[in-house]
Each structure stands twice: as C-alpha cells, then as structure tokens.
Design an enzyme around this catalytic site. Structure first.
Site, short mmCIF file in Angstrom:
data_model
loop_
_atom_site.label_atom_id
_atom_site.label_comp_id
_atom_site.label_asym_id
_atom_site.label_seq_id
_atom_site.Cartn_x
_atom_site.Cartn_y
_atom_site.Cartn_z
N HIS A 162 -0.97 0.22 -10.02
CA HIS A 162 -1.66 -0.68 -9.07
C HIS A 162 -2.27 -1.89 -9.80
O HIS A 162 -3.48 -2.07 -9.84
CB HIS A 162 -2.75 0.08 -8.29
CG HIS A 162 -3.09 -0.62 -7.00
ND1 HIS A 162 -3.51 0.05 -5.88
CD2 HIS A 162 -3.08 -1.94 -6.66
CE1 HIS A 162 -3.75 -0.82 -4.90
NE2 HIS A 162 -3.49 -2.04 -5.36
N ARG A 178 0.86 -1.18 0.00
CA ARG A 178 0.00 0.00 0.00
C ARG A 178 0.89 1.23 0.00
O ARG A 178 1.92 1.27 0.69
CB ARG A 178 -0.93 0.03 1.21
CG ARG A 178 -2.13 -0.90 1.12
CD ARG A 178 -3.16 -0.46 0.08
NE ARG A 178 -4.30 -1.37 0.01
CZ ARG A 178 -4.42 -2.39 -0.84
NH1 ARG A 178 -3.45 -2.64 -1.71
NH2 ARG A 178 -5.49 -3.16 -0.83
N GLU A 221 -3.60 7.58 -4.63
CA GLU A 221 -3.95 7.07 -5.97
C GLU A 221 -5.27 7.66 -6.46
O GLU A 221 -6.19 7.81 -5.66
CB GLU A 221 -4.09 5.54 -5.92
CG GLU A 221 -2.78 4.85 -5.63
CD GLU A 221 -2.95 3.35 -5.45
OE1 GLU A 221 -4.00 2.79 -5.83
OE2 GLU A 221 -2.01 2.74 -4.94
P1 NAP Z 1 -0.99 -11.17 5.12
O1 NAP Z 1 -0.95 -12.62 4.73
O2 NAP Z 1 -1.93 -10.74 6.18
O3 NAP Z 1 0.53 -10.76 5.52
C1 NAP Z 1 0.81 -9.58 6.19
C2 NAP Z 1 2.20 -9.68 6.83
O4 NAP Z 1 2.45 -8.44 7.51
C3 NAP Z 1 2.36 -10.76 7.89
O5 NAP Z 1 3.67 -11.28 7.82
C4 NAP Z 1 2.18 -10.01 9.21
O6 NAP Z 1 2.85 -10.61 10.28
C5 NAP Z 1 2.82 -8.70 8.87
N1 NAP Z 1 2.30 -7.59 9.69
C6 NAP Z 1 1.04 -7.20 9.83
N2 NAP Z 1 0.95 -6.13 10.66
C7 NAP Z 1 2.20 -5.86 11.02
C8 NAP Z 1 2.78 -4.89 11.86
N3 NAP Z 1 2.01 -3.99 12.50
N4 NAP Z 1 4.12 -4.89 12.02
C9 NAP Z 1 4.89 -5.82 11.39
N5 NAP Z 1 4.39 -6.77 10.57
C10 NAP Z 1 3.08 -6.79 10.40
O7 NAP Z 1 -1.32 -10.26 3.87
P2 NAP Z 1 -1.03 -10.58 2.32
O8 NAP Z 1 -2.13 -11.38 1.73
O9 NAP Z 1 0.36 -11.06 2.19
O10 NAP Z 1 -1.16 -9.09 1.72
C11 NAP Z 1 -0.28 -8.07 2.15
C12 NAP Z 1 -0.73 -6.73 1.60
O11 NAP Z 1 -0.50 -6.69 0.20
C13 NAP Z 1 -2.23 -6.44 1.72
O12 NAP Z 1 -2.55 -5.90 2.99
C14 NAP Z 1 -2.49 -5.47 0.60
O13 NAP Z 1 -2.44 -4.17 1.09
C15 NAP Z 1 -1.33 -5.68 -0.35
N6 NAP Z 1 -1.76 -6.14 -1.70
C16 NAP Z 1 -1.52 -5.34 -2.78
C17 NAP Z 1 -1.87 -5.78 -4.04
C18 NAP Z 1 -1.62 -4.95 -5.26
O14 NAP Z 1 -2.43 -4.96 -6.17
N7 NAP Z 1 -0.50 -4.25 -5.35
C19 NAP Z 1 -2.49 -7.02 -4.22
C20 NAP Z 1 -2.70 -7.80 -3.10
C21 NAP Z 1 -2.34 -7.36 -1.83
P3 NAP Z 1 2.27 -11.95 10.98
O15 NAP Z 1 2.26 -12.99 9.90
O16 NAP Z 1 3.25 -12.27 12.02
O17 NAP Z 1 0.89 -11.61 11.45
#
Ligand code: NAP
Length: 311
Positions: A277, A230, A259
């Site tokens: 994006h 993000r 955005e």
């Molecule tokens: P996820 O599986 O929930 O992974 C998030 C990671 O961030 C986990 O390792 C989590 O740690 C860590 N985390 C969360 N809060 C934290 C904090 N306060 N401090 C440190 N680490 C923290 O999410 P995901 O499916 O991988 O997606 C990640 C992000 O990608 C989404 O939130 C979205 O914004 C973005 N995204 C963007 C696109 C795009 O089109 N560019 C597409 C898809 C997703 P733990 O595992 O220990 O909880």
C-alpha cells in the site's frame, strides 16, 4: 484556548509547527485505541476505523480530517447524522498513485519480479530468446474501471505506450476522451476487451467485490489485473483461483481486503506483484496529504468551510 485535537502520530515530521498553531495535539499511534475526551477534531490515517464508538466517545467532535482520498475507514452516515464534517485529501496524491499503478502495470506485463528472482537465484544462464516473455503493450487495450482523478491520470500516461483505452464511470469524461481517444463502455465490454484492467473506483457498497468469480470469468484469458484503489473491490480467493488456473495472466496489487494481512492464497499465487500500500508514498505527496488534512481542521475550527469535504 487551544483546541484539543487527535492526530496520527505517524504524521509527526510531515507537519511544520506553523501549521499546528492553536492546536493542543494528542498524538495517537496506529494500533492505539482512539482516546475519549473533549477533542474537537481527529486526523486519522486510513488504517484507523472512525465509527459509532468514536462518535459516541468524542461528544465535541466537529471534524474527521482523513489523511487519504478514500474514506471507507470513516462511517460517513454516522458522521452526517452527528453533524460531524468529514474531509479527505483529493488531488495531491493523484500523480504519485498513477505512477505506482504504471509501475505495477509494467512490472506485471514484463515479469520484472520473476526476472529479479532469477538473477538473484544465481540460476540465470544468459540471454535466451524464449526467456521471461511478457506482454507487448503497443496495440493492446487498457481498461480503466473508474476514470476520476487517478483513473484519468493513469489513462493520460497510456498513449505513449501505444495502448487503446476503455473506461467505465458514472458520467462521461469528454476532455479525457478527446485527449486520449478513450471510449466509455459498459463494465462487461471493458472486461471482455481489455488486456489490462486497472481499478480506480472508490470502495463503496456498490463497488465492493466488483471483481468476483463472475467478472473474473468475463476477463480475457491471460489478462492482467491491477488494483491500486482498495482491497475489498476484489474477492481475493477468486483472484487467487484465477491466477492458479492460469485464467489470468498476472495481478499487480497495492491494496488488500484485510491489510496488513494478505490472503495466503494470494501470497502463494503465481505471477503476482504485491506491494505494501505505497500508492501515495512519495515525500512530497505525504507532506501535502498531511498539510491538507490539518488545513481542513484549521478552517473548520476557525469558522470557515472545509477545503475538501467529502459530502
Ligand atoms: P475519484 O476522482 O473520486 O474517482 C473515482 C471514480 O470512480 C470516478 O470515475 C467515479 O465516477 C467512479 N465511481 C465512483 N463510484 C462508482 C460506482 N458506484 N460505480 C462506478 N463508478 C464509480 O477518486 P480518485 O481520487 O481517482 O481515487 C480513487 C480511489 O483510489 C480512492 O477512492 C482510493 O480508495 C484509492 N487510492 C489509493 C491509493 C493507494 O495508496 N493505493 C492512493 C490514492 C487513492 P464519476 O466520475 O462518474 O463520479
């Protein structure tokens, strides 16, 4: 009686009529205000803010089925207080987003955009031993800030390129460590040792602005920053400055704070690859995202638990 539901107009064509049975749909285009009324569900894109006004003007609302894995466009505190369920689309976009992260990583490391520009300019004079030298990946270090679904998927693609992996996460990921040799470290070590830092934490009050003048200053001189998570994780003015000063080697960005507006200094900054994006933009993934969102609505309206609630 069909349930009245608001659905992002842009999802038309990604959904089959069989998925929409018993729904009386009002299609709402991006940029149109959210209509008021007795709607029981809303299926918004990530570009629609769903907050206090919506919760007030949709008194019968039971579910916000966001068409994204991130849900920073929804006021989840207000939703919880109102007893409205919020769902997202985890998992189905992991591979598409990890692939795009690698596209940015390779494009920045090997200066693809500069190469394309040179060829198109007609000024290319032929092979030269010093032309557009990039970063050799083998033996370098990839730092994953966040190792959930997408961060790990990015990391699992790294051993083939000979990269060492460091990661931060709130909890250890033993399977990921075993499979890839990744090491969990503190943020400061990740920043100071990584040649490429890739952001995969969600946007939240704790993570907003996590890449700022101080953390940029901790990165290795010449390192590359990739952000497919993000935009507001990064203080864009500070990133532009680090690129202008040559302190950072390059940046590959898919997401921005405001955005579709892009900070003018980032637009002008050297060695940047800027995408609109498109992390999850494959035909298959977009269909799956729309399908999960509507399936969540059908579950909740049918009296069943949602498939992918965010809390
Ligand atoms: P996820 O599986 O929930 O992974 C998030 C990671 O961030 C986990 O390792 C989590 O740690 C860590 N985390 C969360 N809060 C934290 C904090 N306060 N401090 C440190 N680490 C923290 O999410 P995901 O499916 O991988 O997606 C990640 C992000 O990608 C989404 O939130 C979205 O914004 C973005 N995204 C963007 C696109 C795009 O089109 N560019 C597409 C898809 C997703 P733990 O595992 O220990 O909880």
């Amino acid at each position: 009686m069909p349930h009245r539901v608001l659905v992002a107009r842009e999802l038309k064509g990604l959904l089959e009529p069989s998925q929409l049975v018993d729904l009386d749909i009002t299609w709402v285009a991006a940029g149109e205000p959210t209509p008021k009324g007795d709607y029981v569900a809303i299926v918004p894109l990530l570009s629609r803010w769903v907050g206090g006004t919506e919760f007030k003007s949709l008194p019968n609302l039971r579910i916000v089925a966001n068409v994204a894995v991130g849900y920073n466009n929804v006021d989840v505190v207000a939703a919880e207080m109102r007893g409205v369920i919020v769902t997202n689309t985890p998992g189905v976009l992991t591979d598409a987003t990890a692939d795009l992260t690698w596209a940015l990583l390779l494009a920045t490391a090997r200066r693809l955009v500069e190469g394309v520009d040179l060829v198109r300019s007609g000024k290319w004079t032929g092979w030269h031993p010093h032309q557009l030298l990039g970063l050799e990946l083998r033996g370098r270090t990839l730092g994953l800030l966040g190792a959930g679904r997408i961060g790990q998927a990015v990391g699992r693609r790294a051993p083939g390129f000979g990269l060492r992996i460091l990661y931060t996460a709130r909890t250890a990921k033993p399977d990921f460590e075993r499979d890839t040799g990744a090491t969990r470290v503190e943020l400061s070590r990740l920043l100071s040792e990584s040649d490429i830092v890739s952001l995969h934490v969600p946007s939240s009050p704790e993570t907003k602005g996590i890449i700022n003048p101080e953390t940029l200053g901790q990165m290795k001189p010449g390192a590359i920053l990739i952000n497919t998570s993000r935009g507001d994780l990064v203080r864009e003015e500070a990133l532009a400055q680090a690129l202008e000063d040559g302190q950072l080697g390059a940046a590959g960005l898919d997401v921005y704070t405001d955005e579709p507006a892009i900070h003018p200094r980032l637009l002008a900054a050297p060695r940047t690859v800027l995408l609109p994006h498109i992390g999850s933009a494959t035909e298959e993934t977009r269909r799956k995202m729309a399908t999960i969102a509507v399936a969540n609505v059908q579950c909740v309206l049918g009296g069943k638990p949602p498939l992918t609630p965010v809390f």
